[in-house]
Design an enzyme around this catalytic site. Structure first.
Site, mmCIF file in Angstrom:
data_model
loop_
_atom_site.group_PDB
_atom_site.id
_atom_site.type_symbol
_atom_site.label_atom_id
_atom_site.label_comp_id
_atom_site.label_asym_id
_atom_site.label_seq_id
_atom_site.Cartn_x
_atom_site.Cartn_y
_atom_site.Cartn_z
ATOM 1 N N LYS A 1 0.847 -1.196 0.000
ATOM 2 C CA LYS A 1 0.000 0.000 0.000
ATOM 3 C C LYS A 1 0.885 1.249 0.000
ATOM 4 C CE LYS A 1 -3.956 1.955 2.557
ATOM 5 N NZ LYS A 1 -4.852 1.784 3.742
ATOM 6 N N SER B 1 -9.731 2.216 2.856
ATOM 7 C CA SER B 1 -8.887 2.973 1.959
ATOM 8 C C SER B 1 -7.941 2.095 1.143
ATOM 9 C CB SER B 1 -8.058 3.982 2.749
ATOM 10 O OG SER B 1 -7.190 3.298 3.643
ATOM 11 N N SER C 1 -9.756 -0.193 7.079
ATOM 12 C CA SER C 1 -9.222 -0.147 5.714
ATOM 13 C C SER C 1 -8.496 -1.403 5.228
ATOM 14 C CB SER C 1 -8.308 1.052 5.546
ATOM 15 O OG SER C 1 -9.068 2.218 5.528
HETATM 16 N N1 GLN Z 1 -13.094 4.232 6.123
HETATM 17 C C1 GLN Z 1 -12.491 4.709 7.325
HETATM 18 C C2 GLN Z 1 -12.205 6.173 7.194
HETATM 19 O O1 GLN Z 1 -12.537 6.730 6.213
HETATM 20 C C3 GLN Z 1 -11.282 3.894 7.634
HETATM 21 C C4 GLN Z 1 -10.012 4.416 7.103
HETATM 22 C C5 GLN Z 1 -8.839 3.545 7.432
HETATM 23 O O2 GLN Z 1 -8.948 2.511 8.077
HETATM 24 N N2 GLN Z 1 -7.677 4.000 7.022
HETATM 25 O O3 GLN Z 1 -11.664 6.773 8.058
#
Ligand code: GLN
Length: 501
Positions: free
Chosen positions: A80, A155, A179
């Site tokens: 990532k 994400s 994420s």
């Molecule tokens: N979807 C969540 C957010 O927008 C989680 C993001 C993440 O885990 N990096 O914050």
């Protein structure tokens, strides 16, 4: 000829040891696959072909010479774009870091290099890991290999999509509110958020430091376990790193496959079902519970009443921490710079141009929540809710060894469907966020395909802090029971992607 992209990492290890395939062949097969399908999937922001092949050649030569090699040596991996990688660009999905090449490696990057894993490239993500769909990337969305018009989750949509489309057998993700688990769920793959502190975050671009955790993405539970053990462990460079041995995830996964869960108490979280949960998601979840019961587990119901406030607390704590963490992107130290006469105006213009809307929204929200006069009402209250959630978990783990729920309320939605409705987007994380607020480990694994839309559904397993191995045992047992029906991994049930000419 064997298509090696369809093999699991464990199978690749065995085949290399048996002399049936070389790391160069494995790496090249994945680079070819990326060339064939990534134009449509867009899982990668950067492909690192030459260096990956060079690492692979080194592994093959070492094996040839009879050297002892680490377990995952020669197995390619996608990373990532939140991890800094020396010699490769790192953007965290943001235009503000376009063209930036970090001068050092993250601890996890270093561990992958020491494990001698060829790094295929950097995967797409929502800007600074803010989002649940990868649509907030500054470089365009990633597409779900199950249906290219749908989101791959976020994400870390790039990492999960790369695995689901056979571009990589393993990938690294980061999980601040889901994420790793949410993209795993909507792409029919496996994703694990380890116990907070179990994996070093040194060199992972910080979103919300009290929540962030790096973890493995894979197509099988055993593969995730193999990668988890490479990533984990104490790191003096990370002040929050746990000083304890890496959990025995691989042994636990292998034990799980024996299929005996006699005496294991599985707690179903009452609050994570019902309204808002898609029928097919619940159906596959309930069938998975039946499978666990069939293996000897006892199913109990637990209640976590404070979860009702988890989303609200998270969306105050996260922006607060993010607003502080992102202050360092000031046009002076990293990446983009929009000259506007003096320092203050240059800083403002750079941040205005470099950050996307979601990032700006959260910086504004976080700055507000932290401001004098509002701090107690917002940030302070959110921290109190966090304590209540931790207490709910403590009480629930008195009654059950692991807690379970669907990972996401629905299967993947269409690209564009929720982009203008932040609250609808945030609701995706309702089942994954509590684990981050409490620092406990969580896993998502495929539970099947929703009958109404033919898209993958996910099953979440949560364990008490430090008990990561327990999730692997139960996850592997369930996976084996389910895979008997799928004839392999769920990914093998996905429609074939069209290959570029
Ligand atoms: N979807 C969540 C957010 O927008 C989680 C993001 C993440 O885990 N990096 O914050």
């Amino acid at each position: 000829m064997t298509d090696w992209t369809r093999a699991s990492a464990a199978q690749m290890i065995a085949a290399m040891k048996a002399g049936e395939v070389t790391s160069v062949e494995l790496t090249q097969a994945h680079l070819d696959r990326i060339a064939d399908v990534d134009g449509a999937v867009h899982a990668f922001l950067h492909v690192n072909g030459e260096e990956a092949l060079e690492v692979a050649r080194g592994v093959d030569a070492a094996r040839e010479a009879g050297e002892d090699l680490p377990e995952l040596a020669g197995v390619p991996i996608a990373v990532k774009d939140i991890l800094v990688t020396q010699g490769m660009p790192t953007t965290a999905g943001s235009k503000i870091l376009e063209g930036w090449e970090p001068p050092y490696d993250a601890t996890v990057t270093r561990k992958l290099r020491e494990a001698r894993m060829p790094i295929l490239g950097k995967t797409n993500m929502d800007e600074f890991a803010m989002g649940s769909s990868t649509e907030h990337s500054g470089y365009g969305p990633t597409h779900n290999p199950w249906d290219l018009e749908r989101i791959p989750g976020g994400s870390g949509g790039g990492s999960s999509a790369s695995i689901a489309s056979w571009e990589a057998p393993l990938a690294i993700g980061s999980d601040t509110g889901g994420s790793i688990r949410q993209p795993a769920s909507v792409t029919g793959t496996v994703g694990v958020k380890p116990t907070y502190g179990g994996v070093s975050r040194y060199g992972a671009i910080a979103l919300a430091s009290s929540l962030d955790q790096l973890g493995p993405c894979a197509r099988t539970v055993e593969d995730a376990a193999l990668l988890h053990e490479v990533m984990g462990g104490h790191d003096p460079m990370d002040a929050t790193s746990l000083n304890e041995p890496v959990p025995s995830c691989v042994a636990a996964a292998r034990e799980g496959r024996e299929g005996d869960l006699t005496g294991v108490r599985v707690g179903v979280i009452k609050e994570l079902s019902g309204e808002g949960y898609q029928a097919g998601v619940e159906q596959r979840f309930n069938e998975s519970l039946e499978k666990l019961k069939g293996l000897g587990a006892e199913i109990v119901e637990v209640s976590c009443p404070s979860f009702e406030y988890a989303l609200a607390a998270y969306y105050l704590i996260l922006p607060s921490e993010a607003s502080s963490n992102l202050a360092k992107f000031d046009s002076v130290r990293f990446g983009m710079r929009v000259e506007k006469g003096n320092v203050e105006r240059t800083m403002g213009a750079t941040r205005a141009e470099g950050f996307g809307d979601e990032v700006k929204r959260r910086i504004i929200l976080g700055t507000y929540a932290l401001s004098a006069g509002y701090y107690d009402a917002y940030y302070g209250s959110a921290q109190k809710v966090r304590t209540l959630i931790q207490r709910d978990f403590e009480a629930a783990f008195e009654k059950a060894d692991v807690l379970v729920s669907p990972t996401t309320p629905t299967t993947p939605f269409k690209i564009g469907e929720r982009i203008d409705d932040p609250l609808a987007m945030y609701l995706n994380d309702v089942a994954t966020i509590p684990a981050n607020l409490a620092g406990i480990p969580g896993m998502s694994l495929p539970s099947g395909i929703a009958p109404e839309d033919g898209l993958p559904t996910g099953f979440q397993i949560l364990a008490p802090a430090h008990e990561d191995a327990r999730m692997y045992r139960i996850g592997a047992a369930l996976e084996k029971a389910l895979a008997a029906e799928w004839g392999g991994t769920l990914s093998s049930q996905a429609p074939e992607l069209e290959v570029a000419k």
